[in-house]
Motif scaffolding. Structure first.
Motif, PDB file in Angstrom:
ATOM      1  N   PHE A 166       0.846  -1.201   0.000  1.00 27.18           N
ATOM      2  CA  PHE A 166       0.000   0.000   0.000  1.00 27.18           C
ATOM      3  C   PHE A 166       0.882   1.254   0.000  1.00 27.18           C
ATOM      4  O   PHE A 166       2.003   1.236   0.533  1.00 27.18           O
ATOM      5  N   ASP A 167       0.339   2.316  -0.546  1.00 29.40           N
ATOM      6  CA  ASP A 167       1.039   3.597  -0.376  1.00 29.40           C
ATOM      7  C   ASP A 167       0.712   4.127   1.019  1.00 29.40           C
ATOM      8  O   ASP A 167      -0.025   3.490   1.783  1.00 29.40           O
ATOM      9  N   LEU A 168       1.258   5.284   1.348  1.00 27.29           N
ATOM     10  CA  LEU A 168       1.109   5.782   2.726  1.00 27.29           C
ATOM     11  C   LEU A 168      -0.308   6.239   3.048  1.00 27.29           C
ATOM     12  O   LEU A 168      -0.621   6.507   4.212  1.00 27.29           O
ATOM     13  N   ASN A 169      -1.170   6.310   2.050  1.00 25.06           N
ATOM     14  CA  ASN A 169      -2.578   6.652   2.275  1.00 25.06           C
ATOM     15  C   ASN A 169      -3.472   5.407   2.332  1.00 25.06           C
ATOM     16  O   ASN A 169      -4.696   5.519   2.429  1.00 25.06           O
ATOM     17  N   GLY A 170      -2.844   4.236   2.257  1.00 26.26           N
ATOM     18  CA  GLY A 170      -3.601   2.996   2.364  1.00 26.26           C
ATOM     19  C   GLY A 170      -4.165   2.487   1.061  1.00 26.26           C
ATOM     20  O   GLY A 170      -4.938   1.510   1.051  1.00 26.26           O
ATOM     21  N   ASN A 186      -7.176   2.701   8.043  1.00 24.53           N
ATOM     22  CA  ASN A 186      -7.879   2.858   9.322  1.00 24.53           C
ATOM     23  C   ASN A 186      -7.564   1.745  10.317  1.00 24.53           C
ATOM     24  O   ASN A 186      -7.934   1.847  11.492  1.00 24.53           O
ATOM     25  N   LEU A 187      -6.928   0.721   9.831  1.00 23.99           N
ATOM     26  CA  LEU A 187      -6.602  -0.398  10.723  1.00 23.99           C
ATOM     27  C   LEU A 187      -5.395  -0.042  11.589  1.00 23.99           C
ATOM     28  O   LEU A 187      -4.472   0.647  11.146  1.00 23.99           O
ATOM     29  N   LYS A 188      -5.415  -0.548  12.800  1.00 23.20           N
ATOM     30  CA  LYS A 188      -4.385  -0.169  13.783  1.00 23.20           C
ATOM     31  C   LYS A 188      -2.983  -0.590  13.333  1.00 23.20           C
ATOM     32  O   LYS A 188      -2.009   0.141  13.541  1.00 23.20           O
ATOM     33  N   TYR A 189      -2.849  -1.771  12.760  1.00 22.18           N
ATOM     34  CA  TYR A 189      -1.525  -2.232  12.360  1.00 22.18           C
ATOM     35  C   TYR A 189      -0.890  -1.251  11.371  1.00 22.18           C
ATOM     36  O   TYR A 189       0.313  -0.993  11.432  1.00 22.18           O
ATOM     37  N   PHE A 190      -1.703  -0.700  10.453  1.00 20.00           N
ATOM     38  CA  PHE A 190      -1.188   0.218   9.431  1.00 20.00           C
ATOM     39  C   PHE A 190      -0.674   1.500  10.092  1.00 20.00           C
ATOM     40  O   PHE A 190       0.410   1.989   9.770  1.00 20.00           O
ATOM     41  N   GLN A 191      -1.430   2.009  11.021  1.00 21.66           N
ATOM     42  CA  GLN A 191      -1.018   3.214  11.735  1.00 21.66           C
ATOM     43  C   GLN A 191       0.236   2.961  12.572  1.00 21.66           C
ATOM     44  O   GLN A 191       1.109   3.822  12.670  1.00 21.66           O
ATOM     45  N   ASP A 192       0.329   1.776  13.167  1.00 23.49           N
ATOM     46  CA  ASP A 192       1.501   1.432  13.984  1.00 23.49           C
ATOM     47  C   ASP A 192       2.777   1.390  13.152  1.00 23.49           C
ATOM     48  O   ASP A 192       3.844   1.838  13.591  1.00 23.49           O
ATOM     49  N   VAL A 193       2.676   0.844  11.950  1.00 20.90           N
ATOM     50  CA  VAL A 193       3.850   0.773  11.080  1.00 20.90           C
ATOM     51  C   VAL A 193       4.356   2.173  10.744  1.00 20.90           C
ATOM     52  O   VAL A 193       5.560   2.456  10.793  1.00 20.90           O
ATOM     53  N   ILE A 194       3.428   3.061  10.412  1.00 18.12           N
ATOM     54  CA  ILE A 194       3.803   4.436  10.061  1.00 18.12           C
ATOM     55  C   ILE A 194       4.419   5.148  11.262  1.00 18.12           C
ATOM     56  O   ILE A 194       5.456   5.822  11.150  1.00 18.12           O
ATOM     57  N   GLN A 195       3.788   4.995  12.423  1.00 16.06           N
ATOM     58  CA  GLN A 195       4.250   5.696  13.625  1.00 16.06           C
ATOM     59  C   GLN A 195       5.576   5.140  14.142  1.00 16.06           C
ATOM     60  O   GLN A 195       6.474   5.884  14.520  1.00 16.06           O
ATOM     61  N   LYS A 196       5.704   3.837  14.180  1.00 13.95           N
ATOM     62  CA  LYS A 196       6.892   3.202  14.750  1.00 13.95           C
ATOM     63  C   LYS A 196       8.038   3.061  13.746  1.00 13.95           C
ATOM     64  O   LYS A 196       9.169   2.826  14.144  1.00 13.95           O
ATOM     65  N   ASN A 197       7.688   3.148  12.455  1.00 13.37           N
ATOM     66  CA  ASN A 197       8.689   2.979  11.411  1.00 13.37           C
ATOM     67  C   ASN A 197       9.445   1.654  11.604  1.00 13.37           C
ATOM     68  O   ASN A 197      10.669   1.568  11.502  1.00 13.37           O
ATOM     69  N   ALA A 198       8.653   0.602  11.895  1.00 14.31           N
ATOM     70  CA  ALA A 198       9.241  -0.699  12.181  1.00 14.31           C
ATOM     71  C   ALA A 198       8.204  -1.789  11.893  1.00 14.31           C
ATOM     72  O   ALA A 198       6.998  -1.522  11.854  1.00 14.31           O
ATOM     73  N   PRO A 199       8.659  -3.018  11.708  1.00 14.11           N
ATOM     74  CA  PRO A 199       7.721  -4.122  11.480  1.00 14.11           C
ATOM     75  C   PRO A 199       6.825  -4.342  12.704  1.00 14.11           C
ATOM     76  O   PRO A 199       7.257  -4.136  13.852  1.00 14.11           O
ATOM     77  N   VAL A 200       5.589  -4.773  12.469  1.00 15.59           N
ATOM     78  CA  VAL A 200       4.643  -5.020  13.559  1.00 15.59           C
ATOM     79  C   VAL A 200       3.859  -6.297  13.291  1.00 15.59           C
ATOM     80  O   VAL A 200       3.712  -6.729  12.141  1.00 15.59           O
ATOM     81  N   ILE A 201       3.368  -6.870  14.382  1.00 21.34           N
ATOM     82  CA  ILE A 201       2.394  -7.968  14.304  1.00 21.34           C
ATOM     83  C   ILE A 201       1.126  -7.447  14.965  1.00 21.34           C
ATOM     84  O   ILE A 201       1.165  -6.958  16.100  1.00 21.34           O
ATOM     85  N   SER A 202       0.028  -7.534  14.274  1.00 19.65           N
ATOM     86  CA  SER A 202      -1.210  -6.954  14.794  1.00 19.65           C
ATOM     87  C   SER A 202      -1.856  -7.859  15.836  1.00 19.65           C
ATOM     88  O   SER A 202      -1.535  -9.060  15.940  1.00 19.65           O
ATOM     89  N   GLN A 203      -2.762  -7.284  16.594  1.00 21.94           N
ATOM     90  CA  GLN A 203      -3.663  -8.076  17.399  1.00 21.94           C
ATOM     91  C   GLN A 203      -4.687  -8.707  16.447  1.00 21.94           C
ATOM     92  O   GLN A 203      -4.854  -8.262  15.307  1.00 21.94           O
ATOM     93  N   PRO A 204      -5.366  -9.751  16.865  1.00 19.99           N
ATOM     94  CA  PRO A 204      -6.338 -10.414  15.984  1.00 19.99           C
ATOM     95  C   PRO A 204      -7.423  -9.450  15.504  1.00 19.99           C
ATOM     96  O   PRO A 204      -7.905  -8.607  16.263  1.00 19.99           O
TER      97      PRO A 204
END
Length: 327
Positions: A166-170, A186-204
């Motif tokens: 995805f681009d930065l606008n989803g 709008n999903l939390k994992y997407f926002q976390d990646v942008i904010q943390k600038n790091a790989p993430v594993i989402s909650q279910p």
């Protein structure tokens, strides 16, 4: 006349008078004496008989008591040893059952961690693909070729059901076969990646078709500038995780994964998904409330009729985000 009358009444004889008077008295005394003696003899016999019976009963009682005492001496230690042995054996067996189940729990937790670690490594490899990070390579690679790479990845590494960039606008840049969300930003994992600038594993997350999934995502950085230019993410349905661990679990045992809010998100019983674990297992309530799950590493076991329930948070594994999941 007078003499005749006297003689006729008394006769000679003091002897005759004596016989007439004493003979009946003597017989009666003998009879009385014989009766008394007979009664005395009978009484003595009865008394003697009673004494014999009493002595016999006393002897029987003594023998019975001695027999009971002897049996008790011989039996009670055996019974006592048997009870102690049974109690000890029962406790040993119970401890073995609990220990075995706890070891299974630890082993299952390790498998889940390794499964996630491998997928966490996959996303970091995907985020460095040249046609994603290098503008020149991207221009020289067609969209179909890029899609083919993603589809091959999904086929080769089982467990995923979708892969997208995805681009930065989803908005979708490229994706594998299969639908994707139009509201990814709008999903939390997407926002976390942008904010943390790091790989993430989402909650279910639960999709519209009620399938529970987890997202693993990472930022895509331009090799020339180092800036984040996109987000790549994989999607893992819970069925993929179940398939990965099913051979490690006995068929007669249930297993569940609980998220950071204490809700079931992995269970073979679909009706439990989304419910609070403490509703099904009240014994967990005190355990979760009394300890900080984040700092707990030991296994806890609760007895809940008719089930034995073992619980532990997933271990913190180096290189893997702390998900605060519980098994």
């Amino acid at each position: 006349m007078f003499n005749k009358t006297d003689t006729a009444q008394t006769g000679d004889p003091n002897k005759k008078a004596s016989i007439k008077t004493l003979s009946p008295m003597t017989d009666k005394r003998k009879e009385v004496k014989e009766v008394v003696e007979q009664e005395h003899i009978t009484t003595n016999h009865k008394y003697f008989g009673k004494n014999i019976i009493n002595k016999y009963l006393q002897q029987v009682k003594l023998r019975t008591k001695a027999l009971i005492f002897t049996i008790a001496i011989g039996t009670l230690p055996v019974l006592g040893i048997g009870i102690i042995a049974y109690s000890f054996g029962s406790n040993v067996i119970s401890k073995q059952i609990i220990k075995t189940q706890e070891n299974k729990l630890i082993s299952l937790g390790d498998i889940i961690n390794l499964f996630l670690l491998a997928r966490y490594g996959d996303i970091q490899i995907l985020s460095t693909l040249p046609f994603l990070t290098n503008a020149e390579v991207s221009k020289s690679t067609t969209l179909a070729e890029k899609q083919t790479v993603l589809n091959r990845f999904i086929t080769a590494y089982q467990g995923y059901d979708h892969l997208a960039v995805f681009d930065l606008n989803g908005r979708v840049i490229i994706q594998s076969q299969g639908a994707t969300s139009s509201q990814e930003q709008n999903l939390k994992y997407f926002q976390d990646v942008i904010q943390k600038n790091a790989p993430v594993i989402s909650q279910p997350e639960t999709l519209q078709n009620n399938v529970v999934v987890i997202y693993i995502a990472a930022p895509v950085k331009d090799v020339a500038t180092g800036k984040v230019i996109a987000v790549v993410r994989t999607r893992i349905p819970m069925q993929g995780l179940i398939e990965a661990i099913k051979n490690q679990v006995d068929n007669n045992k249930d297993y569940y994964l609980v998220d950071h809010e204490g809700k079931f998100f992995l269970s073979l019983q679909r009706e439990l998904l989304g419910q609070k674990a403490t509703v099904i297992y009240p014994g967990l309530a005190d355990l979760l409330n009394s300890e900080n799950v984040e700092n707990s590493t030991g296994v806890r076991t609760i007895h809940q009729t008719p089930q034995l329930v073992s619980y532990a948070p997933l271990k913190k594994l180096e290189g893997l985000p702390d998900l605060k999941w519980q098994l």
